[in-house]
Design an enzyme around this catalytic site. Structure first.
Site, mmCIF file in Angstrom:
data_model
loop_
_atom_site.group_PDB
_atom_site.id
_atom_site.type_symbol
_atom_site.label_atom_id
_atom_site.label_comp_id
_atom_site.label_asym_id
_atom_site.label_seq_id
_atom_site.Cartn_x
_atom_site.Cartn_y
_atom_site.Cartn_z
ATOM 1 C CD GLN A 132 42.678 33.075 45.961
ATOM 2 O OE1 GLN A 132 43.433 33.902 45.472
ATOM 3 N NE2 GLN A 132 42.015 32.192 45.210
ATOM 4 C CB SER A 133 49.596 32.828 49.248
ATOM 5 O OG SER A 133 50.854 33.461 49.286
ATOM 6 C CG ASN A 134 48.058 38.832 47.792
ATOM 7 O OD1 ASN A 134 47.378 38.889 46.777
ATOM 8 N ND2 ASN A 134 47.576 39.086 48.993
#
Ligand SMILES: *Cc1c(COP(=O)(O)O)cnc(C)c1O
Length: 335
Positions: free
Chosen positions: A71-73
């Protein structure tokens, strides 16, 4: 100071500086809304990506390759940057492809990026970087002219975005008539921290008072001194045309006490901070980054790190899409 560096305009700047309520210990809270940078739902990576994508375009790149947690921004905002600039985007992600995409992955796919799920563990960053390098080689061979961006965009080029942000913030503080004691934010891959330290070192050359820059570490790497934030800040100052010796050893402060067991593992203090921020300012913090960072600010205020009546700025680095993932929000029944 930064005008000679290639830059792609991607972020809505300046971001607002908002006055918040008083904190325990009498600290006066201000929030720098870098969750509102605009690019692909916002967050701190937009500032780094302006300089990273500027460099990519200057180098003649046709695609971007980067890497991150599932879940990398950073990956989500890189996908948005590629969409804006007409560059193909490849994302190397930790973990397996879920049956249903949510949060940042959903947005990344929506922005047209190609997702490469590695199956690697969330905090196995070395393994992820190796996968990114292998994919970059493949793309180069295929003629895609990739520009590789390391995890979090935390290179000296990316850090320039936060060196410039430090000046932006100091101008806003002056306009608001405050001299903050500290600027506090969440640190994970170290680039935001290095940029702020670099900007502060350059700001100081005008004999101007500068607030403490305090990073709250939420990953094992930064808490152990990897990357070397001091070295990265020196590199950024040099890139901006300043003397790297402006950055002193004592300029780097990382508080490692708020990570809990590991990166992305929620903590009770982080969850309490999320509820408090939501219910006192309507701010949306997340359990991986900004919640733990804000817990660090509140904890330091409670312990009297700053004299009562001090102004302290929290840089809200974003992370909002994680709220819309399984387990993304703490128990809301708790007060
Ligand atoms: C990436 C990120 C951070 C940490 O920034 P680094 O420059 O990687 O240290 C903090 N908050 C959020 C929401 C992020 O996405």
């Amino acid at each position: 100071m930064f005008g000679h560096l290639p830059r792609a305009r991607l972020a809505t700047l300046p971001t607002p500086l908002e006055r918040g309520p008083e904190l325990p210990g009498g600290t006066r809270l201000w929030v720098k809304r870098d969750d509102l940078t605009g690019l692909g739902m916002g967050g701190n990576k937009a500032r780094k990506l302006e300089y990273l994508c500027g460099a990519a375009i200057a180098a003649g790149a046709r695609s971007l390759v980067t890497v991150g947690a599932g879940q990398s921004n950073h990956c989500r905002m890189t996908a948005a940057a590629g969409a804006v600039l007409g560059l193909e985007v490849h994302l190397v992600l930790a973990g397996d492809r879920p049956a249903t995409l949510t949060g940042n992955q959903l947005l990344s796919a929506m922005f047209g990026a190609q997702l490469h799920h590695t199956g690697a563990g969330e905090s196995h960053w070395g393994e992820l970087e190796i996968a990114r390098e292998a994919l970059t080689d493949e793309l180069t061979e295929a003629g895609a002219q990739p520009y590789p961006i390391p995890i979090g965009g935390s290179t000296a080029v990316g850090a320039i975005g936060y060196a410039a942000a430090f000046f932006e913030l100091m101008d806003q503080c002056e306009a608001a008539g405050i001299r903050p004691a500290a600027v506090v934010f969440t640190s994970s891959s170290g680039g935001t921290h290095a940029g702020l330290v670099a900007g502060r070192a350059m700001w100081r050359t005008g004999d101007r008072a500068a607030p403490e820059v305090l990073a709250i570490g939420v990953a094992k790497g930064v808490n152990l001194g990897m990357p070397d934030v001091h070295a990265l800040a020196r590199e950024a100052v040099e890139l901006a045309g300043g003397d790297p010796a402006l950055v002193e050893r004592g300029d780097v402060h990382i508080d490692p006490n708020w990570m809990g067991d590991d990166y992305a593992v929620p903590t009770a203090a982080g969850d309490a901070a999320i509820r408090w921020a939501a219910r006192h300012g309507g701010w949306v913090l997340d359990r991986v980054y900004s919640g733990k960072g804000f817990a660090g600010l509140v904890g330091n205020a409670e312990r009297g790190r700053w004299p009562a009546g001090s102004d302290v700025v929290f840089i809200h680095t974003g992370g909002m899409p994680a709220v819309f993932t399984p387990g993304g929000v703490p128990d809301l029944a708790t007060r």
